[in-house]
Each structure stands twice: as structure tokens, then as C-alpha cells.
Scaffold this motif. Structure first.
Motif, PDB file in Angstrom:
ATOM      1  N   LYS A  16      -5.999  -9.148   4.411  1.00  0.00           N
ATOM      2  CA  LYS A  16      -6.773  -7.931   4.670  1.00  0.00           C
ATOM      3  C   LYS A  16      -5.902  -6.890   5.367  1.00  0.00           C
ATOM      4  N   LEU A  17      -5.145  -7.313   6.371  1.00  0.00           N
ATOM      5  CA  LEU A  17      -4.271  -6.381   7.090  1.00  0.00           C
ATOM      6  C   LEU A  17      -3.223  -5.783   6.149  1.00  0.00           C
ATOM      7  N   LEU A  18      -2.671  -6.603   5.267  1.00  0.00           N
ATOM      8  CA  LEU A  18      -1.690  -6.096   4.306  1.00  0.00           C
ATOM      9  C   LEU A  18      -2.319  -5.087   3.342  1.00  0.00           C
ATOM     10  N   ARG A  19      -3.532  -5.371   2.844  1.00  0.00           N
ATOM     11  CA  ARG A  19      -4.223  -4.420   1.958  1.00  0.00           C
ATOM     12  C   ARG A  19      -4.471  -3.100   2.676  1.00  0.00           C
ATOM     13  N   ASP A  20      -4.948  -3.191   3.920  1.00  0.00           N
ATOM     14  CA  ASP A  20      -5.223  -1.973   4.695  1.00  0.00           C
ATOM     15  C   ASP A  20      -3.950  -1.170   4.913  1.00  0.00           C
ATOM     16  N   ARG A  21      -2.850  -1.843   5.209  1.00  0.00           N
ATOM     17  CA  ARG A  21      -1.575  -1.150   5.452  1.00  0.00           C
ATOM     18  C   ARG A  21      -1.081  -0.482   4.171  1.00  0.00           C
ATOM     19  N   ARG A  22      -1.183  -1.195   3.044  1.00  0.00           N
ATOM     20  CA  ARG A  22      -0.758  -0.602   1.769  1.00  0.00           C
ATOM     21  C   ARG A  22      -1.565   0.654   1.458  1.00  0.00           C
ATOM     22  N   LYS A  23      -2.857   0.590   1.705  1.00  0.00           N
ATOM     23  CA  LYS A  23      -3.724   1.743   1.449  1.00  0.00           C
ATOM     24  C   LYS A  23      -3.330   2.925   2.332  1.00  0.00           C
ATOM     25  N   THR A  24      -3.070   2.669   3.609  1.00  0.00           N
ATOM     26  CA  THR A  24      -2.672   3.725   4.533  1.00  0.00           C
ATOM     27  C   THR A  24      -1.360   4.367   4.091  1.00  0.00           C
ATOM     28  N   VAL A  25      -0.382   3.557   3.735  1.00  0.00           N
ATOM     29  CA  VAL A  25       0.916   4.085   3.288  1.00  0.00           C
ATOM     30  C   VAL A  25       0.743   4.920   2.020  1.00  0.00           C
ATOM     31  N   ALA A  26      -0.016   4.405   1.059  1.00  0.00           N
ATOM     32  CA  ALA A  26      -0.221   5.136  -0.196  1.00  0.00           C
ATOM     33  C   ALA A  26      -0.921   6.476   0.040  1.00  0.00           C
ATOM     34  N   GLN A  27      -1.968   6.478   0.862  1.00  0.00           N
ATOM     35  CA  GLN A  27      -2.692   7.721   1.134  1.00  0.00           C
ATOM     36  C   GLN A  27      -1.806   8.723   1.866  1.00  0.00           C
ATOM     37  N   THR A  28      -1.022   8.257   2.815  1.00  0.00           N
ATOM     38  CA  THR A  28      -0.146   9.148   3.577  1.00  0.00           C
ATOM     39  C   THR A  28       0.932   9.745   2.674  1.00  0.00           C
ATOM     40  N   GLU A  29       1.522   8.937   1.819  1.00  0.00           N
ATOM     41  CA  GLU A  29       2.550   9.437   0.902  1.00  0.00           C
ATOM     42  C   GLU A  29       1.961  10.428  -0.103  1.00  0.00           C
ATOM     43  N   GLN A  30       0.747  10.158  -0.567  1.00  0.00           N
ATOM     44  CA  GLN A  30       0.087  11.094  -1.481  1.00  0.00           C
ATOM     45  C   GLN A  30      -0.161  12.428  -0.788  1.00  0.00           C
ATOM     46  N   ARG A  31      -0.650  12.388   0.443  1.00  0.00           N
ATOM     47  CA  ARG A  31      -0.893  13.624   1.197  1.00  0.00           C
ATOM     48  C   ARG A  31       0.408  14.380   1.420  1.00  0.00           C
ATOM     49  N   PHE A  32       1.482  13.660   1.752  1.00  0.00           N
ATOM     50  CA  PHE A  32       2.761  14.328   1.969  1.00  0.00           C
ATOM     51  C   PHE A  32       3.197  15.055   0.697  1.00  0.00           C
ATOM     52  N   ALA A  33       3.103  14.383  -0.450  1.00  0.00           N
ATOM     53  CA  ALA A  33       3.515  15.007  -1.719  1.00  0.00           C
ATOM     54  C   ALA A  33       2.636  16.215  -2.053  1.00  0.00           C
ATOM     55  N   THR A  34       1.336  16.084  -1.850  1.00  0.00           N
ATOM     56  CA  THR A  34       0.414  17.186  -2.132  1.00  0.00           C
ATOM     57  C   THR A  34       0.700  18.381  -1.232  1.00  0.00           C
ATOM     58  N   GLU A  35       0.873  18.131   0.051  1.00  0.00           N
ATOM     59  CA  GLU A  35       1.134  19.222   0.999  1.00  0.00           C
ATOM     60  C   GLU A  35       2.509  19.846   0.787  1.00  0.00           C
ATOM     61  N   GLN A  36       3.499  19.052   0.380  1.00  0.00           N
ATOM     62  CA  GLN A  36       4.815  19.614   0.069  1.00  0.00           C
ATOM     63  C   GLN A  36       4.708  20.529  -1.140  1.00  0.00           C
ATOM     64  N   GLY A  37       3.933  20.109  -2.124  1.00  0.00           N
ATOM     65  CA  GLY A  37       3.702  20.957  -3.299  1.00  0.00           C
ATOM     66  C   GLY A  37       3.010  22.257  -2.933  1.00  0.00           C
ATOM     67  N   ALA A  38       2.020  22.179  -2.052  1.00  0.00           N
ATOM     68  CA  ALA A  38       1.312  23.387  -1.604  1.00  0.00           C
ATOM     69  C   ALA A  38       2.260  24.317  -0.860  1.00  0.00           C
ATOM     70  N   ALA A  39       3.143  23.760  -0.038  1.00  0.00           N
ATOM     71  CA  ALA A  39       4.110  24.583   0.695  1.00  0.00           C
ATOM     72  C   ALA A  39       5.088  25.254  -0.264  1.00  0.00           C
ATOM     73  N   ASP A  40       5.563  24.506  -1.248  1.00  0.00           N
ATOM     74  CA  ASP A  40       6.485  25.079  -2.236  1.00  0.00           C
ATOM     75  C   ASP A  40       5.807  26.197  -3.023  1.00  0.00           C
ATOM     76  N   LEU A  41       4.560  25.988  -3.409  1.00  0.00           N
ATOM     77  CA  LEU A  41       3.807  27.005  -4.145  1.00  0.00           C
ATOM     78  C   LEU A  41       3.585  28.244  -3.278  1.00  0.00           C
ATOM     79  N   ALA A  42       3.251  28.041  -2.009  1.00  0.00           N
ATOM     80  CA  ALA A  42       3.036  29.175  -1.111  1.00  0.00           C
ATOM     81  C   ALA A  42       4.312  30.008  -0.977  1.00  0.00           C
ATOM     82  N   LYS A  43       5.442  29.357  -0.844  1.00  0.00           N
ATOM     83  CA  LYS A  43       6.712  30.079  -0.744  1.00  0.00           C
ATOM     84  C   LYS A  43       7.011  30.831  -2.037  1.00  0.00           C
ATOM     85  N   ALA A  44       6.744  30.185  -3.171  1.00  0.00           N
ATOM     86  CA  ALA A  44       6.985  30.836  -4.474  1.00  0.00           C
ATOM     87  C   ALA A  44       6.089  32.060  -4.661  1.00  0.00           C
TER      88      ALA A  44
END
Length: 125
Positions: A16-44
Motif C-alpha cells: 500500500k505504501l509503495l502504491r501511494d508513493r508511486r501515485k504521488t510521484v506520478a502526480q507530481t511529475e505530471q504537474r511539473f510537466a503541465t506547469e512547465q508547458g504553461a510557463a513556456d506558453l506564457a513566455k511565447a
């Protein structure tokens, strides 16, 4: 509880702890990619200003309260946490708003008001 029962329960908890950790890492990485894309678009698009937005509740971290309290900053600057955009930590629920024109007094006051409201909500922890 001893023997096999304890071993089985321990293994279920570990999984259970491993599943929860994997989910947290995946969600955080997805948010980072989405927000980086938004920042790049804003600059463009020529955006020049950005501001940290929290959920405004008691779950907001101290670091995110500080970022929000900065109000509008230059798009090329980092927030006080050292981050150029969200997320600032795992499970971060914040986002960043962008604008082209320099923030007027109403926009600055709105940012200050949001920061005060978040700080007040955080005090209820």
C-alpha cells in the motif's frame, strides 16, 4: 498476532505504501510537466508577469504561503522558494497565473488580499 499473519499484514502495508508513493510521484511529475508547458506558453505569448496561486485553505504549506505573498513578479524571476513555477513540493495544489501588462493597483491589491486570506486560513490549523 505472530508468524504468518504478521508477515502478511506487513507485506500488505508495504505494498500500500509503495502504491501511494508511486501515485504521488506520478502526480507530481505530471504537474511539473503541465506547469512547465504553461510557463513556456506564457513566455511565447509575451507574458511578462506571474503570480503564485494557492488553494487558500489550511492545507497550504508555509512555503506556498510565502510564494503567494510575493504577489506579481517578473516572469523570469524565481519565487521565494526558489521555484520558477509550481509544484514546489509533492502533492502541491498551487498554480501560477500570467499576464502581459504590468499589474495595476487593483491586481496588486487582489494578490495581497488572496495572500492575507490564505495566511488567515492557515492559522486555523
Amino acid at each position: 498476532m505472530t508468524g504468518t499473519g504478521l508477515t502478511d499484514k506487513t507485506e500488505r502495508m508495504r505494498e500500500k505504501l509503495l502504491r501511494d508513493r508511486r501515485k504521488t510521484v506520478a502526480q507530481t511529475e505530471q504537474r511539473f510537466a503541465t506547469e512547465q508547458g504553461a510557463a513556456d506558453l506564457a513566455k511565447a505569448r509575451g507574458e511578462q508577469w506571474k503570480r503564485w496561486l494557492t488553494e487558500g485553505d489550511s492545507l497550504v504549506s508555509d512555503m506556498d504561503v510565502s510564494n503567494e505573498a510575493e504577489g506579481w513578479i517578473n516572469i523570469n524571476d524565481n519565487f521565494s522558494s526558489g521555484d520558477p513555477q509550481t509544484p514546489s513540493h509533492p502533492n502541491c495544489r498551487c498554480s501560477v497565473a500570467y499576464r502581459t501588462s504590468e499589474p495595476n493597483s487593483a491586481a496588486q491589491e487582489r494578490a495581497k488580499s488572496d495572500a492575507r486570506n490564505t495566511a488567515a486560513a492557515q492559522e486555523t490549523k
